[in-house]
Design a protein around this motif. Structure first.
Motif, PDB file in Angstrom:
ATOM      1  N   PRO A 102       0.823  -1.205   0.000  1.00 47.65           N
ATOM      2  CA  PRO A 102       0.000   0.000   0.000  1.00 47.65           C
ATOM      3  C   PRO A 102       0.860   1.260   0.000  1.00 47.65           C
ATOM      4  CG  PRO A 102       0.039  -1.004   2.178  1.00 47.65           C
ATOM      5  CD  PRO A 102       0.764  -1.932   1.258  1.00 47.65           C
ATOM      6  N   LEU A 103       0.245   2.350  -0.389  1.00 43.95           N
ATOM      7  CA  LEU A 103       0.950   3.623  -0.445  1.00 43.95           C
ATOM      8  C   LEU A 103       0.316   4.615   0.535  1.00 43.95           C
ATOM      9  CD1 LEU A 103       2.942   5.616  -1.876  1.00 43.95           C
ATOM     10  CD2 LEU A 103       1.056   6.144  -3.432  1.00 43.95           C
ATOM     11  N   THR A 104       1.128   5.101   1.456  1.00 46.15           N
ATOM     12  CA  THR A 104       0.616   6.110   2.381  1.00 46.15           C
ATOM     13  C   THR A 104       0.564   7.453   1.665  1.00 46.15           C
ATOM     14  OG1 THR A 104       1.590   4.926   4.225  1.00 46.15           O
ATOM     15  CG2 THR A 104       0.956   7.210   4.626  1.00 46.15           C
ATOM     16  N   LEU A 105      -0.608   8.056   1.658  1.00 45.67           N
ATOM     17  CA  LEU A 105      -0.774   9.319   0.943  1.00 45.67           C
ATOM     18  C   LEU A 105      -0.548  10.528   1.841  1.00 45.67           C
ATOM     19  CD1 LEU A 105      -4.042   8.421  -1.008  1.00 45.67           C
ATOM     20  CD2 LEU A 105      -1.747   8.569  -1.984  1.00 45.67           C
ATOM     21  N   ARG A 106      -0.991  10.373   3.113  1.00 39.33           N
ATOM     22  CA  ARG A 106      -0.906  11.511   4.017  1.00 39.33           C
ATOM     23  C   ARG A 106      -0.544  11.037   5.419  1.00 39.33           C
ATOM     24  NH1 ARG A 106      -5.850  15.403   3.381  1.00 39.33           N
ATOM     25  NH2 ARG A 106      -6.899  13.989   4.808  1.00 39.33           N
ATOM     26  N   ARG A 107       0.351  11.757   6.050  1.00 40.23           N
ATOM     27  CA  ARG A 107       0.768  11.399   7.410  1.00 40.23           C
ATOM     28  C   ARG A 107      -0.314  11.783   8.409  1.00 40.23           C
ATOM     29  NH1 ARG A 107       5.430  14.090   5.469  1.00 40.23           N
ATOM     30  NH2 ARG A 107       7.196  12.706   5.152  1.00 40.23           N
ATOM     31  N   SER A 108      -0.166  11.261   9.621  1.00 36.78           N
ATOM     32  CA  SER A 108      -1.163  11.591  10.638  1.00 36.78           C
ATOM     33  C   SER A 108      -1.077  13.062  11.048  1.00 36.78           C
ATOM     34  CB  SER A 108      -0.997  10.680  11.850  1.00 36.78           C
ATOM     35  OG  SER A 108       0.335  10.716  12.295  1.00 36.78           O
ATOM     36  N   ASP A 109       0.053  13.690  10.779  1.00 33.09           N
ATOM     37  CA  ASP A 109       0.137  15.121  11.104  1.00 33.09           C
ATOM     38  C   ASP A 109      -0.415  15.981   9.966  1.00 33.09           C
ATOM     39  OD1 ASP A 109       2.067  15.148   9.131  1.00 33.09           O
ATOM     40  OD2 ASP A 109       3.739  15.710  10.433  1.00 33.09           O
ATOM     41  N   GLY A 110      -0.953  15.328   8.939  1.00 34.76           N
ATOM     42  CA  GLY A 110      -1.605  16.066   7.867  1.00 34.76           C
ATOM     43  C   GLY A 110      -0.706  16.397   6.684  1.00 34.76           C
ATOM     44  N   THR A 111       0.602  16.187   6.805  1.00 33.60           N
ATOM     45  CA  THR A 111       1.496  16.499   5.679  1.00 33.60           C
ATOM     46  C   THR A 111       1.481  15.349   4.681  1.00 33.60           C
ATOM     47  OG1 THR A 111       3.403  15.599   6.875  1.00 33.60           O
ATOM     48  CG2 THR A 111       3.015  17.966   7.059  1.00 33.60           C
ATOM     49  N   THR A 112       1.874  15.670   3.461  1.00 33.86           N
ATOM     50  CA  THR A 112       1.846  14.661   2.404  1.00 33.86           C
ATOM     51  C   THR A 112       3.220  14.047   2.210  1.00 33.86           C
ATOM     52  OG1 THR A 112       2.268  16.394   0.787  1.00 33.86           O
ATOM     53  CG2 THR A 112      -0.026  15.765   1.164  1.00 33.86           C
ATOM     54  N   LEU A 113       3.227  12.926   1.516  1.00 30.54           N
ATOM     55  CA  LEU A 113       4.499  12.263   1.233  1.00 30.54           C
ATOM     56  C   LEU A 113       4.926  12.520  -0.199  1.00 30.54           C
ATOM     57  CD1 LEU A 113       2.999  10.271   3.508  1.00 30.54           C
ATOM     58  CD2 LEU A 113       5.310   9.352   3.328  1.00 30.54           C
ATOM     59  N   TYR A 114       6.190  12.252  -0.428  1.00 31.77           N
ATOM     60  CA  TYR A 114       6.787  12.556  -1.721  1.00 31.77           C
ATOM     61  C   TYR A 114       6.010  11.950  -2.886  1.00 31.77           C
ATOM     62  CZ  TYR A 114      10.133  12.505  -5.516  1.00 31.77           C
ATOM     63  OH  TYR A 114      10.719  12.651  -6.729  1.00 31.77           O
ATOM     64  N   THR A 115       5.687  10.655  -2.774  1.00 28.25           N
ATOM     65  CA  THR A 115       5.015   9.995  -3.899  1.00 28.25           C
ATOM     66  C   THR A 115       3.632  10.600  -4.151  1.00 28.25           C
ATOM     67  OG1 THR A 115       6.244   7.989  -3.386  1.00 28.25           O
ATOM     68  CG2 THR A 115       4.366   7.752  -4.856  1.00 28.25           C
ATOM     69  N   THR A 116       2.966  11.005  -3.093  1.00 29.43           N
ATOM     70  CA  THR A 116       1.654  11.640  -3.258  1.00 29.43           C
ATOM     71  C   THR A 116       1.796  12.935  -4.053  1.00 29.43           C
ATOM     72  OG1 THR A 116       1.201  10.837  -1.034  1.00 29.43           O
ATOM     73  CG2 THR A 116      -0.413  12.334  -2.002  1.00 29.43           C
ATOM     74  N   ARG A 117       2.766  13.736  -3.660  1.00 27.59           N
ATOM     75  CA  ARG A 117       2.981  14.983  -4.393  1.00 27.59           C
ATOM     76  C   ARG A 117       3.414  14.698  -5.821  1.00 27.59           C
ATOM     77  NH1 ARG A 117       5.619  16.050   0.535  1.00 27.59           N
ATOM     78  NH2 ARG A 117       7.673  15.965  -0.449  1.00 27.59           N
ATOM     79  N   ASP A 118       4.116  13.572  -5.978  1.00 26.77           N
ATOM     80  CA  ASP A 118       4.592  13.199  -7.310  1.00 26.77           C
ATOM     81  C   ASP A 118       3.419  12.898  -8.247  1.00 26.77           C
ATOM     82  OD1 ASP A 118       6.699  12.980  -9.028  1.00 26.77           O
ATOM     83  OD2 ASP A 118       7.220  10.919  -8.485  1.00 26.77           O
ATOM     84  N   ILE A 119       2.306  12.438  -7.690  1.00 22.41           N
ATOM     85  CA  ILE A 119       1.124  12.185  -8.528  1.00 22.41           C
ATOM     86  C   ILE A 119       0.659  13.517  -9.119  1.00 22.41           C
ATOM     87  CG2 ILE A 119      -1.263  11.358  -8.576  1.00 22.41           C
ATOM     88  CD1 ILE A 119      -0.499   9.646  -6.048  1.00 22.41           C
ATOM     89  N   ALA A 120       0.541  14.504  -8.263  1.00 22.03           N
ATOM     90  CA  ALA A 120       0.123  15.828  -8.736  1.00 22.03           C
ATOM     91  C   ALA A 120       1.158  16.411  -9.700  1.00 22.03           C
ATOM     92  CB  ALA A 120      -0.075  16.765  -7.540  1.00 22.03           C
ATOM     93  N   TYR A 121       2.398  16.198  -9.374  1.00 21.47           N
ATOM     94  CA  TYR A 121       3.490  16.709 -10.199  1.00 21.47           C
ATOM     95  C   TYR A 121       3.436  16.068 -11.591  1.00 21.47           C
ATOM     96  CZ  TYR A 121       8.331  18.355 -11.008  1.00 21.47           C
ATOM     97  OH  TYR A 121       9.454  18.973 -11.480  1.00 21.47           O
ATOM     98  N   SER A 122       3.135  14.775 -11.628  1.00 21.35           N
ATOM     99  CA  SER A 122       3.067  14.066 -12.904  1.00 21.35           C
ATOM    100  C   SER A 122       1.916  14.586 -13.755  1.00 21.35           C
ATOM    101  CB  SER A 122       2.892  12.562 -12.673  1.00 21.35           C
ATOM    102  OG  SER A 122       4.015  12.045 -11.990  1.00 21.35           O
ATOM    103  N   LEU A 123       0.795  14.852 -13.112  1.00 24.65           N
ATOM    104  CA  LEU A 123      -0.338  15.413 -13.855  1.00 24.65           C
ATOM    105  C   LEU A 123       0.080  16.726 -14.518  1.00 24.65           C
ATOM    106  CD1 LEU A 123      -3.268  14.795 -11.336  1.00 24.65           C
ATOM    107  CD2 LEU A 123      -2.834  13.576 -13.480  1.00 24.65           C
ATOM    108  N   TRP A 124       0.806  17.516 -13.760  1.00 27.15           N
ATOM    109  CA  TRP A 124       1.287  18.786 -14.307  1.00 27.15           C
ATOM    110  C   TRP A 124       2.220  18.555 -15.490  1.00 27.15           C
ATOM    111  CZ3 TRP A 124       6.276  20.926 -14.567  1.00 27.15           C
ATOM    112  CH2 TRP A 124       6.310  22.261 -14.976  1.00 27.15           C
TER     113      TRP A 124
END
Length: 472
Positions: A201-223
């Motif tokens: 599985p892929l963790t998208l968001r930490r319990s403190d609310g911040t995102t992880l690199y791969t999650t941001r990479d999804i948005a980055y890839s769309l761009w």
RNA sequence: GGGCCCGUGGCCUAGCCCGGAUUAAGGCACCGGCCUUCGGAGCCGGGAAUCGUGGGUUCAAAUCCCACCGGGCCCGCCA
């Protein structure tokens, strides 16, 4: 990056001494070292209290290793290292402080953004310095945070992924069930994954609310796909799994063609013979060191062979030759192969090396420079020898070689080609005089052949980022 | 524990995906030649390989399949 920024802050935000990226690299390693030692000590104490001595022993071994690392780092910059260790130990909880930096950065808190950006810029400036020395520049640079976090793109990705029904909440985190998604949409064969391999599985968001690199990479890839139809990510092979998860996420977002056209060009890392390179431990040979040594060796050769040249000229040639040697060494082996680094291998100036190719080019250039008159009446039917025919054949293969190298993402094919061309040309050079050839029609035909070699070799060298030299 | 990649002369690399024209190809190192001709960072020649091991498929296997051995990597609220 957050950890480096934390260390930089603890160190009192000093102006970098020396090359800025190396300075930040040191701070990062020192910070990591200080935190690791502190954590391990706490863990060992805890384990001993609970009587779990076997586990404690393992941790002690780890601790020993870190203590050695600490000694190495302290050797390099005693004062800075000691300051960082002291300040990290004064901090009630470094993890909390680092997390605060990440949170603040994602929220856009100005002082934290300024801190992180400052540290990033030091590193980037250093990289740019080094890369420009080897002739590499980038058409554009992005701040990922601007394209993915601050504009809400990552949050939008998370929301859309939630709608797919494959996202679960676990202990305050958001997790994407990549395995189930792959099964439902039968993605394993699409992405060349074995059916019985369970994709983590892929963790998208930490319990403190911040995102992880791969999650941001999804948005980055769309761009990225808003600008291109094919995206080639040149990233270490270690990131194979995250890149797969990324592609599956794109598929889930309804971007099947993106998922297919996202290519992970994975490269293996360069290893040292005795120990593992580790940025976190500050154990590495920098590219600057490699280049420096290469250029020094090249200079010695130039001085030996061309003592008559001006000092400035010798320096210029040594720079091109040394860097050419390094670039060839890196480009001529398939990226997917791990490379064990030794000076002798990388700085070989003989056959099958950058300088060998530059030398062949310089020889061709030299003949052309000495030809007072241009070829006016070449008769190509006079090029009858084996060497001449081989040379013509090899020259004719250049376009298809370049095409194949580009299509299959294998720059090493150009290196192989250029090496063959140089080898054949050297044999020709040895056996067949050009300028002294008679009749005139033969001389002219050979001159044209040499010119063709110069053009093709020059192009091949430039494709590999190696500077062609008229003299060396 | 699960998955992926790699294993070719002393060392490094190509070939493997798409089995046959390869007597397994280059380089380094080693040995022996070539300085009357355009720069010797060169040229010519030589020795050196059970293609990790064992099975299988095939008329044919470095190449395809299986198992094992050895090395690397991944399986994180790192990037």
């Amino acid at each position: 990056m957050a950890q480096a920024a934390y260390g930089f802050k603890q160190a009192g935000m000093p102006e970098p001494q020396g090359k800025p990226d190396q300075f930040i690299g040191f701070i990062y390693a020192a910070t990591n070292c200080a935190i690791s030692i502190r954590k391990l000590k706490e863990e060992i104490e805890e384990l001993n209290k609970r009587g779990e001595f076997d586990q404690a022993r393992e941790k002690i071994a780890e601790l020993d290793d870190w203590v050695r690392v600490a000694a190495e780092l302290r050797e390099k910059s005693r004062e800075l290292f000691d300051t960082i260790v002291d300040r990290v130990n004064e901090d009630p909880d470094p993890d909390v402080s680092i997390s605060a930096i990440m949170k603040g950065y994602e929220r856009g808190d100005l002082p934290i953004v300024q801190l992180v950006r400052r540290v990033c810029n030091y590193s980037i400036d250093g990289f740019k310095q080094t890369l420009s020395r080897v002739g590499i520049e980038f058409d554009s640079w992005d701040w990922e945070s601007e394209l993915t976090v601050w504009n809400g793109a990552t949050e939008e990705v998370i929301e859309k992924l939630k709608e797919t029904g494959f996202v679960e909440e676990k202990e305050g985190t958001l997790v994407l069930d990549v395995e189930r998604a792959a099964q439902v949409f039968e993605l394993k064969k699409l992405f060349n994954v074995k059916e019985d391999y369970e994709i983590p599985p892929l963790t998208l968001r930490r319990s403190d609310g911040t995102t992880l690199y791969t999650t941001r990479d999804i948005a980055y890839s769309l761009w990225k796909f808003s600008l291109a139809e094919k995206v080639i990510n040149v990233i270490s092979i270690e990131q194979r799994l995250p890149q797969l998860q990324l592609r599956i996420a794109l598929y889930l977002l309804g971007k099947k063609n993106y998922a297919i056209n996202l290519i992970h060009y994975g490269y293996e890392l360069v290893h040292l013979p005795d120990y593992r390179m580790s940025g976190r431990r500050g154990r590495y040979v920098t590219f600057d060191q490699v280049l420096g040594e290469a250029v020094r060796r090249a200079y010695r050769e130039v001085e030996k062979r061309s003592p008559h040249l001006s000092e400035e000229e010798k320096q210029r040639i040594a720079e091109a030759v040394g860097i050419g040697a390094v670039r060839y060494a890196l480009v001529s082996v398939a990226a997917s192969k791990p490379l064990t680094f030794t000076w002798d291998r990388v700085l070989d100036f003989e056959r099958n090396s950058g300088p060998f190719l530059q030398y062949a080019y310089a020889r061709a250039a030299n003949i052309l420079a000495k030809a007072e008159e241009l070829a006016q009446s070449p008769d190509y039917t006079l090029l009858e020898s084996t060497h001449e025919k081989q040379l013509i054949l090899q020259l004719s293969k250049f376009p298809e070689t370049v095409a194949e190298a580009a299509d299959s993402l294998r720059p090493e094919l150009i290196a192989e080609y250029a090496n063959d061309l140089a080898t054949i040309f050297n044999s020709f050079y040895d056996k067949h005089p050009v300028l002294a050839a008679t009749p005139r029609e033969l001389r002219d035909a050979r001159l044209k052949l040499v010119e063709a070699v110069k053009v093709v070799m020059g192009n091949a060298l430039q494709l590999m980022g190696i500077t062609p030299l008229e003299r060396m």
